[in-house]
Design an enzyme around this catalytic site. Sequence first.
Site, mmCIF file in Angstrom:
data_model
loop_
_atom_site.group_PDB
_atom_site.id
_atom_site.type_symbol
_atom_site.label_atom_id
_atom_site.label_comp_id
_atom_site.label_asym_id
_atom_site.label_seq_id
_atom_site.Cartn_x
_atom_site.Cartn_y
_atom_site.Cartn_z
ATOM 1 N N CYS A 32 -57.953 -9.164 16.850
ATOM 2 C CA CYS A 32 -57.604 -8.241 17.936
ATOM 3 C C CYS A 32 -58.802 -7.871 18.804
ATOM 4 C CB CYS A 32 -56.973 -6.976 17.364
ATOM 5 S SG CYS A 32 -58.070 -6.051 16.292
ATOM 6 N N CYS A 41 -56.869 -0.889 12.292
ATOM 7 C CA CYS A 41 -57.937 -0.038 12.830
ATOM 8 C C CYS A 41 -58.472 0.904 11.754
ATOM 9 C CB CYS A 41 -57.426 0.768 14.024
ATOM 10 S SG CYS A 41 -56.905 -0.261 15.416
ATOM 11 N N CYS A 68 -59.324 -0.903 20.996
ATOM 12 C CA CYS A 68 -58.232 -0.058 21.457
ATOM 13 C C CYS A 68 -58.478 1.407 21.084
ATOM 14 C CB CYS A 68 -56.917 -0.550 20.860
ATOM 15 S SG CYS A 68 -56.827 -0.353 19.067
ATOM 16 N N ASP A 123 -61.435 -5.919 18.012
ATOM 17 C CA ASP A 123 -62.078 -4.641 17.724
ATOM 18 C C ASP A 123 -63.390 -4.869 16.985
ATOM 19 O OD1 ASP A 123 -59.908 -3.249 18.795
ATOM 20 O OD2 ASP A 123 -58.885 -3.118 16.866
#
Length: 140
Positions: free
Chosen positions: A18, A87, A44, A20
């Site tokens: 993703c 996350c 994000c 991150d």
Amino acid sequence: MPKNDIDVGTGLVGAPACGDVMKLQIRVDDNGIISDVKFKTFGCGSAIASSSYMTERVKGLSIEEACKIKNTEIAKELALPPVKLHCSMLAEDAIRSAIHDYRSKRSKLQQKSSGFIDVSHSPVAGETIATAHSNQTLPA
């Protein structure tokens, strides 16, 4: 924080799927308490929020207490949807990585500072001789 400081641990983790990336740094005082925490996160809003929550959560804790923080606690506190659970996992990985880095530095420091001093007295010459030995085992 300067990453080479002996009292600073740095964790850098990422989730390539993703995009991150999370950098989390801790400063540990002489009593083993996390006295300062900083983060830099690219990703994000959920990744940034997870990092921020972790900094607030671990400040003032011992290293042992900080190790016990789980991603599920972070996800629950932030009400992360299932698609954003990675996350919170990243934040857990970041604190563990920072603690590992800190402990690794401390271990290397202890290895460097280990040693002994051999003191002998010569009654013939009337003098005392001290010889420092580092990173060696005691003589037989």
